[in-house]
Scaffold this motif. Structure first.
Motif, PDB file in Angstrom:
ATOM      1  N   UNK A   8      -8.821  11.349  -0.924  1.00  0.00           N
ATOM      2  CA  UNK A   8      -9.990  10.661  -1.462  1.00  0.00           C
ATOM      3  C   UNK A   8     -10.181   9.356  -0.713  1.00  0.00           C
ATOM      4  N   UNK A   9     -11.437   9.064  -0.377  1.00  0.00           N
ATOM      5  CA  UNK A   9     -11.786   7.813   0.281  1.00  0.00           C
ATOM      6  C   UNK A   9     -12.929   7.186  -0.495  1.00  0.00           C
ATOM      7  N   UNK A  10     -12.776   5.901  -0.787  1.00  0.00           N
ATOM      8  CA  UNK A  10     -13.848   5.148  -1.449  1.00  0.00           C
ATOM      9  C   UNK A  10     -14.028   3.834  -0.706  1.00  0.00           C
ATOM     10  N   UNK A  11     -15.261   3.535  -0.339  1.00  0.00           N
ATOM     11  CA  UNK A  11     -15.594   2.312   0.382  1.00  0.00           C
ATOM     12  C   UNK A  11     -16.381   1.386  -0.535  1.00  0.00           C
ATOM     13  N   UNK A  12     -15.959   0.125  -0.608  1.00  0.00           N
ATOM     14  CA  UNK A  12     -16.686  -0.873  -1.406  1.00  0.00           C
ATOM     15  C   UNK A  12     -16.902  -2.119  -0.557  1.00  0.00           C
ATOM     16  N   UNK A  13     -18.004  -2.781  -0.828  1.00  0.00           N
ATOM     17  CA  UNK A  13     -18.325  -4.004  -0.106  1.00  0.00           C
ATOM     18  C   UNK A  13     -17.289  -5.075  -0.411  1.00  0.00           C
ATOM     19  N   UNK A  14     -16.920  -5.816   0.617  1.00  0.00           N
ATOM     20  CA  UNK A  14     -15.941  -6.893   0.505  1.00  0.00           C
ATOM     21  C   UNK A  14     -16.530  -8.153   1.143  1.00  0.00           C
ATOM     22  N   UNK A  15     -17.740  -8.468   0.740  1.00  0.00           N
ATOM     23  CA  UNK A  15     -18.471  -9.577   1.347  1.00  0.00           C
ATOM     24  C   UNK A  15     -19.448  -9.045   2.381  1.00  0.00           C
ATOM     25  N   UNK A  16     -20.321  -9.902   2.885  1.00  0.00           N
ATOM     26  CA  UNK A  16     -21.334  -9.456   3.859  1.00  0.00           C
ATOM     27  C   UNK A  16     -20.690  -8.858   5.112  1.00  0.00           C
ATOM     28  N   UNK A  17     -21.091  -7.638   5.431  1.00  0.00           N
ATOM     29  CA  UNK A  17     -20.602  -6.985   6.630  1.00  0.00           C
ATOM     30  C   UNK A  17     -19.124  -6.637   6.603  1.00  0.00           C
ATOM     31  N   UNK A  18     -18.556  -6.481   5.426  1.00  0.00           N
ATOM     32  CA  UNK A  18     -17.129  -6.154   5.284  1.00  0.00           C
ATOM     33  C   UNK A  18     -16.973  -5.043   4.252  1.00  0.00           C
ATOM     34  N   UNK A  19     -15.955  -4.221   4.452  1.00  0.00           N
ATOM     35  CA  UNK A  19     -15.664  -3.115   3.541  1.00  0.00           C
ATOM     36  C   UNK A  19     -14.171  -3.055   3.282  1.00  0.00           C
ATOM     37  N   UNK A  20     -13.824  -2.723   2.047  1.00  0.00           N
ATOM     38  CA  UNK A  20     -12.464  -2.302   1.734  1.00  0.00           C
ATOM     39  C   UNK A  20     -12.550  -0.808   1.441  1.00  0.00           C
ATOM     40  N   UNK A  21     -11.780  -0.026   2.186  1.00  0.00           N
ATOM     41  CA  UNK A  21     -11.723   1.418   1.959  1.00  0.00           C
ATOM     42  C   UNK A  21     -10.366   1.747   1.348  1.00  0.00           C
ATOM     43  N   UNK A  22     -10.394   2.445   0.230  1.00  0.00           N
ATOM     44  CA  UNK A  22      -9.166   2.933  -0.392  1.00  0.00           C
ATOM     45  C   UNK A  22      -9.000   4.389   0.007  1.00  0.00           C
ATOM     46  N   UNK A  23      -7.857   4.681   0.619  1.00  0.00           N
ATOM     47  CA  UNK A  23      -7.557   6.031   1.108  1.00  0.00           C
ATOM     48  C   UNK A  23      -6.353   6.541   0.325  1.00  0.00           C
ATOM     49  N   UNK A  24      -6.557   7.624  -0.410  1.00  0.00           N
ATOM     50  CA  UNK A  24      -5.508   8.174  -1.271  1.00  0.00           C
ATOM     51  C   UNK A  24      -5.229   9.623  -0.895  1.00  0.00           C
ATOM     52  N   UNK A  25      -3.949   9.964  -0.857  1.00  0.00           N
ATOM     53  CA  UNK A  25      -3.501  11.323  -0.574  1.00  0.00           C
ATOM     54  C   UNK A  25      -2.548  11.760  -1.676  1.00  0.00           C
ATOM     55  N   UNK A  26      -2.664  13.013  -2.091  1.00  0.00           N
ATOM     56  CA  UNK A  26      -1.642  13.665  -2.898  1.00  0.00           C
ATOM     57  C   UNK A  26      -1.218  14.900  -2.128  1.00  0.00           C
ATOM     58  N   UNK A  27       0.039  14.914  -1.703  1.00  0.00           N
ATOM     59  CA  UNK A  27       0.621  15.994  -0.917  1.00  0.00           C
ATOM     60  C   UNK A  27       1.464  16.877  -1.832  1.00  0.00           C
ATOM     61  N   UNK A  28       1.408  18.194  -1.636  1.00  0.00           N
ATOM     62  CA  UNK A  28       2.272  19.140  -2.335  1.00  0.00           C
ATOM     63  C   UNK A  28       2.828  20.125  -1.316  1.00  0.00           C
ATOM     64  N   UNK A  29       4.146  20.238  -1.266  1.00  0.00           N
ATOM     65  CA  UNK A  29       4.780  21.174  -0.349  1.00  0.00           C
ATOM     66  C   UNK A  29       4.605  22.610  -0.798  1.00  0.00           C
ATOM     67  N   UNK A  30       4.441  23.499   0.165  1.00  0.00           N
ATOM     68  CA  UNK A  30       4.307  24.926  -0.116  1.00  0.00           C
ATOM     69  C   UNK A  30       5.510  25.724   0.381  1.00  0.00           C
ATOM     70  N   UNK A  31       6.426  25.054   1.044  1.00  0.00           N
ATOM     71  CA  UNK A  31       7.590  25.710   1.643  1.00  0.00           C
ATOM     72  C   UNK A  31       8.649  24.641   1.863  1.00  0.00           C
ATOM     73  N   UNK A  32       9.811  25.050   2.331  1.00  0.00           N
ATOM     74  CA  UNK A  32      10.847  24.061   2.648  1.00  0.00           C
ATOM     75  C   UNK A  32      10.345  23.109   3.730  1.00  0.00           C
ATOM     76  N   UNK A  33       9.687  23.651   4.757  1.00  0.00           N
ATOM     77  CA  UNK A  33       9.134  22.795   5.814  1.00  0.00           C
ATOM     78  C   UNK A  33       8.059  21.874   5.247  1.00  0.00           C
TER      79      UNK A  33
END
Length: 160
Positions: free
Chosen positions: A97-122
């Motif tokens: 998931x990625x969400x971008x919000x304004x952080x002042x004029x001409x600036x952005x804070x992007x929050x990048x979230x991952x949820x990983x789930x293994x499907x095998x030993x590797x």
């Protein structure tokens, strides 16, 4: 594929980017990432033109040449939010998931979230590698690459 004992890890990080959300958000689409991710070459399955739309499907190939299957599972371009499902069938699944919000004029804070789930030993080994420290460094590289791209645009516009 042995899914018993699947390992799961959720990580989130914020990056600060030097442009408004309206300029930054398209860089988090399959085609937009081509601009700042070296070697990123998504293969569009649907729609054929690679447009970012809800339920778009595309493939990427890792170094082992096995494709990862991606789908856009959430898209709110008006509020600068997108979410993906990525499946590497013999390894892991990731919800992104990625969400971008304004952080002042001409600036952005992007929050990048991952949820990983293994499907095998590797896959569990892959997930285990995403420690909070590793994830922070990995997403920090995104910040550097995106800001470098944005700087190149500013430089090009000054030269024009």
């Amino acid at each position: 594929m042995e899914a018993r004992g699947a390992l799961r890890a959720s990580r989130s990080a914020r990056i600060r980017l030097g442009a408004a959300p309206s300029a930054v958000f398209p860089l988090f689409t399959p085609e937009g990432e081509r601009r700042w991710v070296e070697g990123w070459n998504p293969e569009s399955v649907y729609p054929a033109d690679g447009a970012a739309e809800l339920h778009s499907v595309f493939l990427t190939h890792n170094h082992a040449a096995q494709p990862s299957i991606w789908a856009i599972v959430g898209l709110d371009a008006e509020h600068f939010r997108v979410s993906y499902l990525r499946a590497a069938p013999d390894s892991h699944v990731a919800f992104i998931a990625v969400e971008c919000v304004e952080d002042g004029p001409g600036r952005t804070v992007a929050t990048v979230s991952y949820t990983f789930t293994g499907l095998s030993a590797a896959g569990n080994d892959y997930v285990a590698g995403f420690t909070p420290e590793h994830y922070g460094e990995w997403i920090g590289q995104w910040e550097v690459a995106i800001n470098r791209y944005l700087d190149s645009l500013r430089h090009a516009s000054k030269m024009a």
